[in-house]
Structures are given as C-alpha cells and as structure tokens.
Design an enzyme around this catalytic site. Structure first.
Site, PDB file in Angstrom:
ATOM      1  CD  GLU B  49      -3.079  -0.415   2.314  1.00  0.00           C
ATOM      2  OE1 GLU B  49      -3.045   0.699   2.855  1.00  0.00           O
ATOM      3  OE2 GLU B  49      -3.797  -1.334   2.707  1.00  0.00           O
ATOM      4  CG  ASP B  60      -4.375   8.076   7.748  1.00  0.00           C
ATOM      5  OD1 ASP B  60      -4.227   6.852   7.906  1.00  0.00           O
ATOM      6  OD2 ASP B  60      -4.488   8.618   6.638  1.00  0.00           O
ATOM      7  CE1 TYR B 174      -7.930  -1.596   5.988  1.00  0.00           C
ATOM      8  CE2 TYR B 174      -6.390  -1.375   4.157  1.00  0.00           C
ATOM      9  CZ  TYR B 174      -6.694  -1.224   5.504  1.00  0.00           C
ATOM     10  OH  TYR B 174      -5.751  -0.705   6.358  1.00  0.00           O
TER      11      TYR B 174
END
Lengths: 411, 266
Positions: B49, B60, B174
């Site tokens: 990634e 994040d 994911y």
C-alpha cells in the site's frame, strides 16, 4: 396584503438536496466507511422528527422560552441615515441566547442526539460560537460534550473557551495543520469514527457530508421565516436585498432560504477577503477556489492544483475556512446568490462604525456583512429595503479586535 | 489479470494469507520510499500500500498524519507519487495499491487518474473517503484501465452495505478491524474472527484486515482468520524513528521480514 404575498414558495421551487444529498453537482457523502451508517441513521432520525409533533413542539418551546425567539428585526435608522440610501434592517441573531445564530442548529441537533439515544455530543468550533452553542444545548439536555478547537482559534477566542468550560464542556486543542476550523473538523471526524456508537457529531454549519448541510439549513431557516413575517408586518413587502456573511454559510442560508423562491429579492453572501485575494491570505472560496471535495462534500475549495487544501486567513475565525456549503456552491452556479468579499480592514471599520452609530458591536464575522451594507446602501433608493443578518454579537471579539484598532483615536 | 488479483489467486492456491504493508510515499523522501518499497517486496510483501500524502487525512491517526505532513513538506503530490510508482515498477514487480484521499483524485480528474495510474504501473487504488455509493464513475474508469478498486468495510457496516461494498471491490475487501482511525493497538478485538467470517459471507470477497495490527504475533493471529493482513502505522513508526538515517530502508525491511514471516507461518 393578502396571505399569498406572505407565504414562501421556496420549497416548491427549490427541492434540494436530492436523495443522495446532492445540490446539482455539489454536496454528497464522502466519508470513511465507518461513518456511513451513522449518517444514514441520522438522516432517518431527522426525517422522523419532521413528522413528529411532540419533537417539533418541544423544539418550538425551547426556541421561544430558552433561546428567546423570535429575535427582533431592527430598523437601523442611524446607519440608514448615515449611509443615505436604502433602509437598513438587522435581523438580530446576536440577541439569541449565547449571542449568535449557532444555537438554532446546536439545540435542534442536540435534541436529535437525545432522541437517537446518544449520550455524548462532539462539535468543532472556529470562532467558538458553535462550540458555546453546543456546550449550552448539551448542558440544557444533560449530554456529555467535547469541543474540538484549533489552538490558533483558542488563542483568538479565549473568552469563548472559558464559556464552554463553564458549561461543563471539555475543550480539546487541535494542533494539527493550520490549527484552525478545518483541522478541528478533521479531529471531530476522527473522534466520531472512534466513538460513533454513543456519540452524535453536532456539525455546526451547512457543510460536511449529507445530511448535515440539509439538517443545519432546516434548523437555521427559522431566521428567514421570522424575517418574512416581521418585514411584512413592518413594511408590508419583501426586501429588495439580503446580505449575510458566509463562512460555512449557515447564517446566510438561514436568512436566505425562505426567500430563494422570491426572484425579486437579491441576495449577497460576503466571504472573508482577508488581507488580499492571494493564496493563503483570504477565505473567499468563490473568488480563489475551485471545484473540490473537502470534509464530506463537493463544493468550492481553496486548494492547489494537486488537490491539497490551501491555508486560509481571516481576521474572523468563523469565516476562516477553505470550503463553503454545497448549497451555496449551487446558488453561486445558478446565480441565485451573489458572492463578494470584505477585507479584514473593511470588516474592522464596519465593526467600529456599527458600534458608534447603532450601539451594536457585531461579531467580526457579521461585520463583513455590515461592510457590504456600507458599500451597497448609498447607491440604492430610500424606498429600497436591505435586510442584513446580524448573525452574532462582538463581545467575544473585543480582545482580538483591540490588537488592530484603538477606539476613540482617529486613525 | 492484474497483479493484485493474480497474487491473491496464487496465495489462495498455496493456502496462505497476503502480507500487505503500508508506507507513506515521500516519508522520509521519495527516493527512500522507493528503496523501502523494493525491499518490502523482497522481504515477502504480497501487496504494497503506497500512501499518497494529503493535507487533511481524516481517516488517519497521528503516526500516519505526521508521515503525511513530512512528505508534504518535501513537496510530494499525487503527480510525484505517480512518477515514484513508475520508478518502483522498473525495479520491482510487487503489486502496488495506492492509498489516497479522494480530493487529489477528483481534482486530477477521475478518467485521467485511472489512465495515469495504469500507465505508472500501479495495480489498484483505495480511496479512504470515497464510499461505493457514489463511486460508479470512478469504478468504471478504473476497470477500463485494469486497475483494481478496493473499498473499506467497517464494523458499523450493515449487511446491505456489505453487499454493496463486496460488489464494488473486484479482488478483496479491506476490513477495518475496529472503529476509529489508523493506528496501533495493544490487542485485537475478541470478535474479529466472527466479524471476518461475516464480512466474507456478505461481501463474497476475500477479506484483508487492517487498522491496529502492529506486532508479528497480531499479524499471525489475523493471518489465521483472514486472506490478508495490513500493517500500516507500526511500519511507518519504524521509518519515522529511523529519522532519515542511512539504514532507514534496512530497519523497515527487517521489521517487515518479521511480519511477513509471521503471516506466512499462520
């Protein structure tokens, strides 16, 4: 005057957003997957309340007895005389409890949170007014409250930080990025993703992912509905022009929304011109921005050619934001609302003039709208009417403004 | 078949899980990121990634936010990342998945972006803040260029959304193992096994698990229950702690080797 003149036709003529939360090509729902369910859940709960008489009655009761609505529509005669043109009215949102229009949305959303069974609310704040409003509504309704605020803004708005803490809210300093509103929103979104099961995010403006722009607009639209009734009572007719400052755009949409269907009413949104319309020195999205997606919605964004979000500047923390509500972008594209900007200096001048002539110290945000009134009114006829949203009071700004101006001294 | 799909097929036949390390492109510099990417491939990464730095990374936690900021300070942009992918591709055939926020893609132009990603030699794209609901044009553009689209599934995704997500992902889903943003965590959720089984059933796709996996032991546990194991913040932290020293690549590679080993032993 018959009743048909007084009723709004906006809802028939302006059916946005669509089911996907779009205003034409603007808006939408761009968030990490974790939050998608919360947004769906919020929309469902919100739509239920629209048809729930008990909820609406409770909200109306708080608006009247707690917030102090309806706020006055005030004829600013000394300013009108001084400018020598259009008849200027202020919609006095500065007289709402907590000193700004932000309480309309914060109260509505906190009631919604309570109804959804969420014991905790979080919010972002720039000028601190939305944070204060959320802390207030949370105290009123017995909800835990945490407010994210850029450390730069905490410095500019120390008084509001103290107010929030007095009402039991926790104020969290955000040190990332430019340490202003945009970064506070990022941090609130991160908190929401981590605590979504028991937390409602009280987003404070008509931006963010759907359904926030719609919910906030609907809770703020009371400003325009009251104005319509009050102006018909005072003047028996519609205004010729409406003016409001635009950060995310909630006070402007709040005033304008009910009149969008009235083609004869010109509407002007005033963005923060900062020190200069050059990258990093202003927050005038419709002058220096381009199409982009920030914090959940497609709209105009101050960004570079790679899609990185640009720095912004304004003397007013509440207008210091890199994007603008998607409904504003839609109204800009369709030329329903005109957008202009006022510089820091023009806002500071208006801040002082309004205090001297009317005994009203506007919030530095609202002072941008006053600056536009000062530009427009002299060129209009004495029979014309301008309604300006005095979205907040300037008490919170006096410390900050004192760095730039010396009242009583000629400068 | 694109490299990501190919790799997942090979692993399935071997009964192994994919090791998917994440690094932020441009931290500490594009040149070092490229060396690290090549080394990760050599140490057993199945898919890398490659994070595109962004000014407002809402998905994040602090470790990746700071890495993003360091890369931005060097002037790394989407175009810089695409050029970097092109250079990596000349040195390594490890599948590459771009991990980005949507605005840089939107501003680049979705169709032009799909073309440029394919030309650079990347194999897939994950846009953190682009849910499948509004991604029709994006998916069509990516598929037209043979670029794999990966979407996130979350513990809060109801079955109806899982079906939508599964349909939108062409190779794997994911799965975010916990609520919140990227970052390391001392222990994994006890319910992870059931959750992965559920997500696999509802999406009808192989599942890679990410968010919060930081040690070889955790990687091994996840590899036992999922088709892929993503490790992000823990690797980014090793790179950050190296502080740009000349052995940055070696340190990252050594840590990745332990993780890869754990994943393959499961």
């Amino acid at each position: 005057m018959n009743n048909s003149d007084i009723s709004s036709t906006t809802r028939e003529k302006h059916r946005w957003p669509d089911a996907q939360g779009r205003y034409g090509r603007y808006g939408g729902k761009y968030v990490p997957e974790t939050l998608m369910y919360a947004l769906d859940e919020l929309e469902a709960a919100y739509r239920e309340t629209a048809e729930d008489d008990a909820f609406q009655t409770q909200l109306a009761d708080y608006q009247r007895h707690y917030v102090g609505r309806p706020t006055p529509l005030y004829s600013a005669k000394r300013l009108t005389e001084y400018l020598g043109g259009a008849n200027v009215y202020f919609k006095r949102e500065d007289l709402a409890h907590t000193g700004a229009h932000k309480i309309n949305n914060a109260l509505g959303q906190c009631l919604l949170a309570k109804r959804m069974g969420k014991p905790r609310v979080i919010a972002e704040t720039g000028a601190g007014q939305h944070g204060v409003a959320t802390a207030t509504a949370a105290a009123l309704l017995g909800l835990d409250c945490e407010i994210y605020m850029g450390s730069e803004d905490m410095e500019r708005q120390r008084l509001n930080v103290f107010r929030m803490r007095l009402m039991g809210a926790k104020v969290v300093a955000v040190d990332s990025g430019s340490r202003t509103l945009k970064d506070a929103i990022n941090e609130a979104l991160r908190d929401w993703a981590a605590n979504v099961e028991r937390t409602h995010y009280v987003l404070g403006t008509v931006h963010g992912p759907h359904p926030f722009p719609m919910i906030c607009r609907d809770f703020q639209a009371i400003i325009g509905r009251e104005t319509r009734a009050q102006l018909f009572e005072a003047e028996g007719r519609l205004p010729d022009m409406m003016i409001a400052c635009v950060g995310g755009g909630s006070n402007a949409i709040g005033l304008f929304f009910d009149f969008l269907g009235d083609e004869s009413v010109r509407m002007i949104g005033v963005e923060a011109g900062g020190t200069k319309i050059a990258p990093g020195m202003h927050a005038a999205r419709f002058s220096g921005g381009s199409l982009g997606m920030l914090q959940g919605a497609v709209s105009y964004v101050l960004q570079d050619e790679s899609g990185l979000i640009g720095d912004t500047h304004s003397v007013s923390a509440g207008l210091d934001y890199a994007s603008v509500g998607p409904e504003h972008a839609y109204c800009f594209e369709h030329k329903r609302i005109e957008y202009t900007s006022a510089s820091d200096q023009e806002a500071l001048d208006a801040f002082q003039l309004c205090g001297r002539l009317e005994g009203i110290i506007p919030a530095l945000e609202s002072a941008h709208a006053v600056a536009e009134v000062i530009k427009r009114a002299p060129d209009m006829a004495a029979t014309d009417i301008i309604v300006m949203n005095m979205s907040g009071r300037g008490d919170k700004d006096v410390q900050h403004a004192a760095r730039f101006i010396a009242p009583g001294e000629d400068s | 078949m694109n490299r990501i799909a190919q790799r997942f097929q090979t692993l399935r036949e071997a009964g192994q899980s994919a090791f998917i390390p994440f690094i932020t492109g441009g931290d500490p510099s594009l040149a070092v990121s490229e060396d690290i990417a090549v080394a990760l491939g050599e140490k057993g990464a199945d898919v890398i990634e490659y994070g595109v730095p962004f000014s407002d990374p809402v998905g994040d936690g602090p470790v990746i936010q700071e890495a993003s900021l360091r890369a931005l300070k060097q002037g790394v942009t989407m175009r810089g990342i695409l050029a970097s992918v092109e250079r990596i591709r000349k040195r390594s055939q490890t599948p590459l998945l771009l991990f980005t926020y949507y605005n840089p893609v939107f501003v680049h132009g979705v169709a032009a972006f799909a073309r440029d990603v394919a030309n650079a030699g990347a194999d897939g794209v994950l846009c953190v803040d682009l849910p499948p609901d509004d991604a029709r044009e994006y998916r069509d553009a990516m598929r037209a260029h043979g670029v794999s689209t990966v979407f996130l599934a979350a513990p809060t995704s109801p079955d109806k959304r899982l079906a939508l997500i599964g349909e939108a992902c062409d190779t794997f889903v994911y799965y975010i193992s916990r609520l919140g943003v990227t970052g390391e965590k001392a222990s994994l959720s006890e319910h992870l096994r059931e959750a992965v089984v559920h997500v696999r059933e509802k999406t009808a796709k192989p599942v890679a698990v990410g968010f919060g996996i930081s040690t070889p032991e955790q990687a091994r546990q996840v590899a036992e229950i999922a088709e892929g194991v993503v490790v992000g913040s823990a690797i980014v932290r090793v790179i950050a702690e190296a502080g740009g020293a000349s052995d940055t690549t070696q340190r990252a590679a050594a840590f990745a080797a332990k993780l890869a080993d754990a994943v393959k032993k499961a």
